[in-house]
Design an enzyme around this catalytic site. Structure first.
Site, PDB file in Angstrom:
ATOM      1  N   TYR A 139      -6.511  54.550  33.026  1.00 55.80           N
ATOM      2  CA  TYR A 139      -6.534  54.975  31.627  1.00 55.80           C
ATOM      3  C   TYR A 139      -5.204  55.552  31.187  1.00 55.80           C
ATOM      4  O   TYR A 139      -4.594  55.083  30.241  1.00 55.80           O
ATOM      5  CB  TYR A 139      -7.580  56.077  31.449  1.00 55.80           C
ATOM      6  CG  TYR A 139      -8.804  55.680  30.692  1.00 55.80           C
ATOM      7  CD1 TYR A 139      -9.315  56.479  29.691  1.00 55.80           C
ATOM      8  CD2 TYR A 139      -9.465  54.516  31.001  1.00 55.80           C
ATOM      9  CE1 TYR A 139     -10.457  56.132  29.028  1.00 55.80           C
ATOM     10  CE2 TYR A 139     -10.606  54.156  30.344  1.00 55.80           C
ATOM     11  CZ  TYR A 139     -11.104  54.972  29.360  1.00 55.80           C
ATOM     12  OH  TYR A 139     -12.246  54.627  28.712  1.00 55.80           O
ATOM     13  N   GLU A 147       0.929  51.465  26.414  1.00 53.27           N
ATOM     14  CA  GLU A 147       0.737  51.090  25.010  1.00 53.27           C
ATOM     15  C   GLU A 147       1.585  51.941  24.078  1.00 53.27           C
ATOM     16  O   GLU A 147       2.260  51.427  23.183  1.00 53.27           O
ATOM     17  CB  GLU A 147      -0.739  51.225  24.627  1.00 53.27           C
ATOM     18  CG  GLU A 147      -1.632  50.203  25.316  1.00 53.27           C
ATOM     19  CD  GLU A 147      -3.097  50.597  25.246  1.00 53.27           C
ATOM     20  OE1 GLU A 147      -3.497  51.186  24.230  1.00 53.27           O
ATOM     21  OE2 GLU A 147      -3.822  50.317  26.215  1.00 53.27           O
TER      22      GLU A 147
END
Lengths: 293, 288
Positions: B210, B217
């Site tokens: 995660y 990103e």
């Protein structure tokens, strides 16, 4: 006729789930199942009478904390006062919104002034209806709703107002014709919406929470009740579509779309509860759009 | 202010059994809780997208299998196998590229078609939720898939100069490992033979993946900002016929900011799910 006492236990844990002390001897298992499910966690109303509840001689009531609450009236007044005020900030081009050379200037387009009048009228109407017309079923709603609702109303109001009152605003493509048509739609729908609110108010005596099927009255605007359960929402969507055509502003169209989506959900829910509560509910009616939705 | 709920009466004071709180949830409920909306592209969904057969994913009583028709089961099994295979192909292609070229430059270009195909295909997962063959809420699935589509099509596909950034490899690796684990988890669940290590992987890998994915990103979007500002891409200025404006640059800034509230919510939700599934803890969710 001798009544039975029926005790229902959980098959696995043997815990006593329900005690029904006035069961008719000829009651079927289905009816007993019904009685049982009715006693499971259904919310009681303020008006319910203890004697009339399907419980035995000892009733156990469970209290459920709904969390912090706020009155409907407070929420409505706050969420409607915001857009009224915010739109005017943009209309008067208060400093720091547009470039400094535009401070306190006025748009040269008639439609911009008209839009301000319509938008303001709409929210003043809502405020007055909240104070003098509506009769609410519930006194309160969860506190967090006020933050959610105000963000929605105030946010969209600011977004729409920014473009409509912008110095670079472009008036509608088809000019005065388009504006006149849109204004007519808007006014008709505002009158319609108000008529429905009055009709719903008259259904319910002051201070009561009775629910009745709404029917058309002498007022032609209420004849929409023949075709939909919630004509107030129908007229509301119509008003915003009118406003969108009048201003030819995409954010207004988006606001109308979001509002329509929410009102459709509400209308469907209301329609479903009408159907559940009244056996003789008119079958022709749709929730919000005649024949369609 | 409260509301009184009825309970069964008991003659003679025996306890009426039902408690009025939330129904007992000894095993994890599938995550459609409000806190679960996420724009985390690297997030794992919680509702078994492939159709959960183990109690851990169910919203119903523990142990009760979700009643799926034969067609739905066959389709979902095929879908999850296909997606597992697709992401495996992607993983292998990435490894081979790096082994042959020794650099990450050009890696995105070499795998982009496969990536776009399989990531876009995942839009079907929204349909699965809509038609009810998967217990996840449409909104949760929608947000998860949308954030991936956003990264692939609106960032890496559209902003060519950033395709060779290291951060791209970072999130690609995170996504690949996550998806292979997730889709094989669903596949085995559907086939009723879930090896423990897959379950273990699904509920442990995310702890690292995660944050790694989110970092990849965010860094990628950050790298893209100067190009977006310079070219004014995807933006509309005033004046125009529809009296609207949109600035993609500010939109990206807001998107980046939204990671701040959303990522922790999702992360902690997954941690709670992990505790329930792997350690059988009973956690009562706050009643709304």
């Amino acid at each position: 006729m001798k009544h039975y006492e029926v005790e229902i236990l959980d098959a696995k844990t043997r815990e006593k789930l329900c005690f029904l002390d006035k069961v008719e001897p000829h009651a079927t298992i289905a009816e007993i199942k019904n009685l049982f499910t009715k006693t499971q966690g259904k919310s009681l109303k303020d008006e319910d009478v203890l004697q009339k509840l399907p419980v035995g001689t000892t009733a156990t009531l469970y209290f459920r904390d709904l969390g912090a609450q706020i009155s409907w009236v407070t929420v409505f007044l706050t969420e409607y006062a915001g857009p009224l005020f915010i739109y005017l900030l943009f209309y008067f081009r208060v400093p720091f919104i547009y470039g400094h050379k535009y401070d306190f200037t006025s748009s040269r387009h008639t439609v911009v002034h008209l839009a301000c009048i319509c938008h303001s009228f709409h929210y003043i109407k809502r405020l007055l209806e909240t104070l003098f017309v509506h009769r609410f079923s519930h006194g309160t709603m969860p506190l967090r709703n006020i933050f959610k609702n105000c963000t929605y109303y105030w946010g969209f109001a600011a977004w729409m107002a920014y473009y409509i009152n912008h110095p670079l605003y472009t008036p509608p493509t088809y000019g005065a014709q388009q504006v006149k048509l849109a204004l007519a739609i808007f006014v008709i729908c505002q009158l319609g919406n108000f008529s429905i609110h009055m009709a719903l108010r008259d259904l319910r005596p002051a201070g009561s929470k009775t629910r009745k099927i709404p029917y058309p009255t002498k007022n032609p605007f209420t004849w929409l009740f023949l075709l939909v359960s919630c004509p107030n929402y129908t007229y509301e969507v119509g008003s915003w579509i009118g406003f969108a055509i009048m201003t030819q502003c995409l954010p207004v169209a988006l606001f109308s779309l979001v509002g329509f989506t929410q009102m459709t959900i509400w209308a469907k829910g209301k329609h479903r509860s009408y159907l559940k509560e009244f056996r003789d509910y008119p079958p022709l009616r749709m929730p919000i759009i005649p024949f369609l939705l | 202010m409260g509301r009184l709920t009825e309970a069964a009466a008991a003659g003679g004071g025996a306890s009426a059994a039902r408690s009025a709180g939330p129904p007992p949830a000894p095993l994890p409920l599938s995550s459609t809780s409000p806190g679960c909306t996420a724009t985390m592209a690297s997030s794992e969904e919680d509702g078994a997208n492939g159709g959960a057969s183990e109690a851990g994913e169910e919203r119903e009583a523990p142990g009760k299998r979700r009643r799926l028709g034969l067609l739905a089961t066959v389709w979902l099994t095929f879908y999850n196998i296909a997606m597992t295979a697709g992401w495996l192909v992607l993983a292998i292609a990435m490894v081979r590229f790096y082994m042959e070229k020794g650099t990450h430059k050009g890696l995105y270009k070499s795998i982009q078609k496969t990536l776009k195909f399989f990531q876009t295909f995942a839009l079907l997962e929204i349909v699965h939720c809509l038609i009810g063959i998967v217990p996840t809420s449409v909104i949760v699935a929608g947000v998860q898939v949308s954030s991936r589509i956003f990264m692939v099509w609106l960032i890496t596909h559209s902003i060519k100069p950033i395709q060779n950034e290291e951060s791209v490899v970072l999130f690609l690796v995170a996504w690949t490992v996550t998806e292979i684990t997730r889709y094989s988890f669903y596949t085995f669940s559907l086939l009723d033979h879930l090896p423990y290590f897959i379950k273990w992987a699904r509920y442990n890998f995310f702890i690292i993946l995660y944050p790694v994915g989110v970092a990849g990103e965010l860094l990628t979007i950050y790298a893209a900002l100067p190009y977006v500002k310079k070219t004014g891409m995807f933006s509309i200025r005033l004046p125009n016929k529809y009296n609207v404006s949109f600035d993609y640059y500010y939109f990206l800034l807001i998107t980046m900011a939204s990671y701040i509230p959303l990522f922790p919510q999702l992360y902690f939700h997954m941690l709670r799910q992990r505790r329930k599934v792997l350690h059988g803890e009973v956690i009562v969710e706050k009643d709304d």
